[in-house]
Design an enzyme around this catalytic site. Structure first.
Site, mmCIF file in Angstrom:
data_model
loop_
_atom_site.group_PDB
_atom_site.id
_atom_site.type_symbol
_atom_site.label_atom_id
_atom_site.label_comp_id
_atom_site.label_asym_id
_atom_site.label_seq_id
_atom_site.Cartn_x
_atom_site.Cartn_y
_atom_site.Cartn_z
ATOM 1 N N ASP A 121 0.765 -1.123 -0.133
ATOM 2 C CA ASP A 121 -0.004 -0.069 -0.067
ATOM 3 C C ASP A 121 0.863 1.291 -0.026
ATOM 4 O OD1 ASP A 121 0.808 -0.121 2.568
ATOM 5 O OD2 ASP A 121 -1.193 0.041 3.495
ATOM 6 N N SER A 122 2.278 1.052 0.149
ATOM 7 C CA SER A 122 3.155 2.123 -0.130
ATOM 8 C C SER A 122 2.749 2.868 -1.689
ATOM 9 C CB SER A 122 4.579 1.817 -0.243
ATOM 10 O OG SER A 122 4.657 0.562 -1.173
ATOM 11 N N GLU B 50 9.814 -3.792 9.833
ATOM 12 C CA GLU B 50 10.125 -2.687 9.256
ATOM 13 C C GLU B 50 10.854 -1.743 10.175
ATOM 14 O OE1 GLU B 50 7.061 -0.826 6.954
ATOM 15 O OE2 GLU B 50 8.124 1.019 6.689
ATOM 16 N N ASP C 137 -0.925 -6.180 -0.017
ATOM 17 C CA ASP C 137 -1.292 -5.393 1.244
ATOM 18 C C ASP C 137 -2.844 -5.411 1.342
ATOM 19 O OD1 ASP C 137 0.932 -4.926 3.040
ATOM 20 O OD2 ASP C 137 1.477 -3.072 1.671
HETATM 21 O O1 KIV Z 1 3.599 -1.067 1.641
HETATM 22 C C1 KIV Z 1 4.815 -1.450 1.486
HETATM 23 O O2 KIV Z 1 5.518 -1.176 0.285
HETATM 24 C C2 KIV Z 1 5.514 -2.372 2.624
HETATM 25 C C3 KIV Z 1 6.823 -2.538 2.784
HETATM 26 C C4 KIV Z 1 7.337 -1.094 3.284
HETATM 27 C C5 KIV Z 1 7.112 -3.559 3.475
HETATM 28 O O3 KIV Z 1 4.698 -2.639 3.316
#
Ligand code: KIV
Length: 251
Positions: free
Chosen positions: A34-35, A169, A73
Site C-alpha cells: 500500500d506504499s 520494518e 497488502d
Molecule cells: O507497503 C509497502 O510497500 C510495505 C513495505 C514497506 C514492506 O509494506
C-alpha cells in the site's frame, strides 16, 4: 530458503511492466504494497489507499508474473474484524491473483481466522505506516527493551496463529536478528539490519524515482547501473550475497 540459509529477495511492484521486469530478474517475492499510496498516488501516507486500488494494482502485477510469489497488502481499515478481513482477502486473491495477503500489527484473531479459511498471511511488525497518526512519525520501533520484548512476543504469536511470513520494518538490527533466529517462519527486513532471512525495498526508492525522499535504510541501485533491469539484478545479487543491507543501512 530459510532452512537452507538462502536470503529471500523481495521488491514492491505495482504494475505489469515492472512486474515482468522484476520477475525476469529473478526476485523471489513481489509485494503489492500500500506504499503505492505514496509512490504512485502521491499521498503523504498510505491511509487513503482503498481496496479497489489494491485489487487493481494486484491484478496488474499478477497478470505479468510467471514465477515470483505475489503478496498484496490489506489496506487501512480493510481488516477491522476477521469477517471484513476474510471478505477483502478473498478479493485480493480471487480478483487480484494474490498468493498471500499482508496485514500490519499483532492482529492475532484476524490472522488466525484468515489462516483457518485457507488464506496465506504475512505479518508486519515494527514501523506500521497505517498507524502513523498513533506513532507520530516514521521512526525506528523497539528501541526500549520493553517494546522489544513486546515485539518478540507479537512475532511469536503471529507465527503461532499461522502467519507464513513476517515483515519487520525499521527495527534495530539486533532485535531483528533475535526475532529471525527465534521464528521458524522467514523474516523479511526493511530497515531491519543484515541478519533477517530476506530483504524488501520499495521499488521507487531503490530506483531513486519520485517525490518521496529515499530513506536511509534504502540504497540507490540505479547509481551504478546502466538501466532498470541491471539495477534490479544488482539488488537481487547483493541481497543473495549478503552485500545489502550493510551496517550503514541499519539502525
Ligand atoms: O507497503 C509497502 O510497500 C510495505 C513495505 C514497506 C514492506 O509494506
Amino acid at each position: 530458503m530459510k532452512q537452507r540459509g538462502e536470503k529471500i529477495t523481495c521488491l514492491t511492484a505495482y504494475d505489469a511492466g515492472f512486474s515482468a521486469l522484476i520477475d525476469k530478474a529473478g526476485i523471489d517475492v513481489m509485494l503489492v504494497g500500500d506504499s503505492l499510496g505514496m509512490v504512485i498516488q502521491g499521498h503523504d501516507t498510505t491511509l487513503p489507499v482503498t481496496m479497489n486500488d489494491m485489487v487493481y494494482h494486484t491484478r496488474c502485477v499478477s497478470k505479468a508474473r510467471q514465477r515470483a510469489f505475489v503478496i498484496a497488502d490489506l489496506p487501512f481499515m480493510s481488516y477491522a474484524t476477521p469477517v471484513i478481513a476474510a471478505k477483502n482477502a478473498a478479493r485480493l486473491m480471487q480478483a487480484g491473483g494474490a498468493q498471500m495477503v499482508k496485514l500490519e500489527g499483532a492482529r492475532i484473531e484476524v490472522v488466525s481466522f484468515l489462516v483457518d479459511q485457507g488464506v496465506p498471511v504475512c505479518g508486519h511488525l515494527g514501523l506500521l505506516p497505517q498507524s502513523i497518526n498513533q506513532l507520530g512519525g516514521y521512526k525506528v520501533q523497539g528501541k526500549e527493551r520493553a517494546d522489544a520484548e513486546k515485539m518478540i512476543a507479537d512475532a511469536q504469536a503471529l507465527q503461532q496463529a499461522g502467519a507464513g511470513l513476517l515483515v519487520l520494518e525499521c527495527v534495530p538490527a539486533e532485535l531483528a536478528k533475535e526475532i529471525s533466529v527465534r521464528l521458524t517462519i522467514p523474516v523479511i527486513g526493511i530497515g531491519a539490519g543484515v541478519d533477517c532471512d530476506g530483504q524488501v525495498l520499495v521499488l521507487y526508492d531503490m530506483l531513486d524515482i519520485g517525490t518521496v525522499k529515499r530513506p536511509r535504510f534504502s540504497k540507490n541501485f540505479m547509481h551504478d547501473a546502466a538501466n532498470i533491469e541491471e539495477a534490479v539484478v544488482a539488488y537481487h545479487q547483493a541481497v543473495k550475497q549478503s552485500q545489502f543491507p550493510t551496517f550503514e543501512h541499519s539502525f
